[in-house]
Motif scaffolding. Sequence first.
Motif, mmCIF file in Angstrom:
data_model
loop_
_atom_site.group_PDB
_atom_site.id
_atom_site.type_symbol
_atom_site.label_atom_id
_atom_site.label_comp_id
_atom_site.label_asym_id
_atom_site.label_seq_id
_atom_site.Cartn_x
_atom_site.Cartn_y
_atom_site.Cartn_z
ATOM 1 N N THR A 147 6.114 -6.484 1.555
ATOM 2 C CA THR A 147 6.734 -6.149 2.839
ATOM 3 C C THR A 147 6.401 -4.730 3.283
ATOM 4 N N ILE A 148 6.624 -3.755 2.397
ATOM 5 C CA ILE A 148 6.326 -2.365 2.750
ATOM 6 C C ILE A 148 4.850 -2.060 2.529
ATOM 7 N N GLY A 149 4.302 -2.532 1.409
ATOM 8 C CA GLY A 149 2.910 -2.230 1.099
ATOM 9 C C GLY A 149 1.946 -2.682 2.174
ATOM 10 N N SER A 150 2.164 -3.876 2.730
ATOM 11 C CA SER A 150 1.256 -4.372 3.769
ATOM 12 C C SER A 150 1.332 -3.512 5.019
ATOM 13 N N ARG A 151 2.500 -2.994 5.300
ATOM 14 C CA ARG A 151 2.661 -2.140 6.477
ATOM 15 C C ARG A 151 2.080 -0.754 6.235
ATOM 16 N N VAL A 152 2.121 -0.285 4.999
ATOM 17 C CA VAL A 152 1.444 0.979 4.662
ATOM 18 C C VAL A 152 -0.060 0.824 4.874
ATOM 19 N N VAL A 153 -0.617 -0.297 4.456
ATOM 20 C CA VAL A 153 -2.044 -0.551 4.659
ATOM 21 C C VAL A 153 -2.383 -0.481 6.142
ATOM 22 N N THR A 154 -1.613 -1.182 6.964
ATOM 23 C CA THR A 154 -1.865 -1.203 8.407
ATOM 24 C C THR A 154 -1.741 0.184 9.018
ATOM 25 N N GLU A 155 -0.697 0.914 8.632
ATOM 26 C CA GLU A 155 -0.474 2.259 9.170
ATOM 27 C C GLU A 155 -1.608 3.203 8.781
ATOM 28 N N ALA A 156 -2.017 3.150 7.517
ATOM 29 C CA ALA A 156 -3.084 4.040 7.045
ATOM 30 C C ALA A 156 -4.406 3.720 7.739
ATOM 31 N N LEU A 157 -4.722 2.450 7.888
ATOM 32 C CA LEU A 157 -5.956 2.071 8.569
ATOM 33 C C LEU A 157 -5.927 2.532 10.024
ATOM 34 N N GLY A 158 -4.757 2.429 10.649
ATOM 35 C CA GLY A 158 -4.626 2.851 12.036
ATOM 36 C C GLY A 158 -4.847 4.331 12.240
ATOM 37 N N ARG A 159 -4.680 5.086 11.167
ATOM 38 C CA ARG A 159 -4.908 6.545 11.255
ATOM 39 C C ARG A 159 -6.290 6.944 10.748
ATOM 40 N N GLY A 160 -7.132 5.957 10.449
ATOM 41 C CA GLY A 160 -8.511 6.264 10.090
ATOM 42 C C GLY A 160 -8.765 6.491 8.624
ATOM 43 N N HIS A 161 -7.814 6.169 7.754
ATOM 44 C CA HIS A 161 -8.011 6.332 6.320
ATOM 45 C C HIS A 161 -8.689 5.098 5.728
ATOM 46 N N HIS A 162 -9.249 5.259 4.544
ATOM 47 C CA HIS A 162 -9.779 4.118 3.798
ATOM 48 C C HIS A 162 -8.739 3.701 2.773
ATOM 49 N N VAL A 163 -8.487 2.411 2.678
ATOM 50 C CA VAL A 163 -7.454 1.900 1.785
ATOM 51 C C VAL A 163 -8.062 1.023 0.705
ATOM 52 N N GLU A 164 -7.682 1.317 -0.531
ATOM 53 C CA GLU A 164 -7.963 0.436 -1.662
ATOM 54 C C GLU A 164 -6.671 -0.344 -1.905
ATOM 55 N N ALA A 165 -6.695 -1.630 -1.574
ATOM 56 C CA ALA A 165 -5.496 -2.461 -1.648
ATOM 57 C C ALA A 165 -5.508 -3.257 -2.948
ATOM 58 N N TYR A 166 -4.390 -3.192 -3.679
ATOM 59 C CA TYR A 166 -4.354 -3.810 -5.005
ATOM 60 C C TYR A 166 -3.298 -4.905 -5.089
ATOM 61 N N SER A 167 -3.689 -5.974 -5.747
ATOM 62 C CA SER A 167 -2.785 -7.068 -6.077
ATOM 63 C C SER A 167 -3.040 -7.432 -7.536
#
Length: 235
Positions: free
Chosen positions: A11-31
């Motif tokens: 719930t929170i992690g997916s929104r952090v991914v979206t927020e970070a991408l929206g600000r131009g960062h690169h995200v390494e997403a882990y499951s």
Amino acid sequence: MRIGVIGASGTIGSRVVTEALGRGHHVEAYSRDPARAASEERRENVTWAAVDALDPASIAAVLPGLDVLISAFQPGNAAKDMADTLRRSIADPTVYATVARALLKALESHPRTRLIVIGGAGSLEIAPGVVRADSDELLHATLDEVGLPREYAAAVRGHRDALNVLRLSNRLWTYFSPAEDIAPGERTGRFRVGGDQPVLDAEGRSRVSAEDAAVALVDEVELPRFVQRRFTIGY
């Protein structure tokens, strides 16, 4: 920046991914599930990988190149099956402290990587020296109010124990206690930031959307204010 997110499908992690991408960062997403990671939506500037948050070696393997690692760990997948996450949390409330220790152990080889752990609100001080997680009466009243089983008190204390593990560390950690009432909602970007006490609105409620929690977390990534400290937010 390069930001790692454990629990990136939650719930929170997916929104952090979206927020970070929206600000131009690169995200390494882990499951922890390679099949789930492989099936996630493909977006520019995000890569998916499997990580076991209970295994320091698994965590350490993804740290090279990261500026910040955010842990939104929950047992199970709270975004898709909250009942399962509740059952798992109650069955083994020590898992949060175990993950905290694994994260800190992994960081021994990368001490300059910052760590942000998303925890719980039960360890916030509701009055000077009074912590809800330390009182059955206060904790049960809150759980009744939000509709969670009283047995979940053990998991609330598990989050508190994880914070205490971090407090004994000299790593570059930050602990985020969300508001007591947090759920998917609107991204307003308008909230107040606090430390060890909950932030209450005009009606005396501690509440925030998961979207605004993501805003606050990426704010902390970009401009660190709470290194080796805890913070919270609310409206």
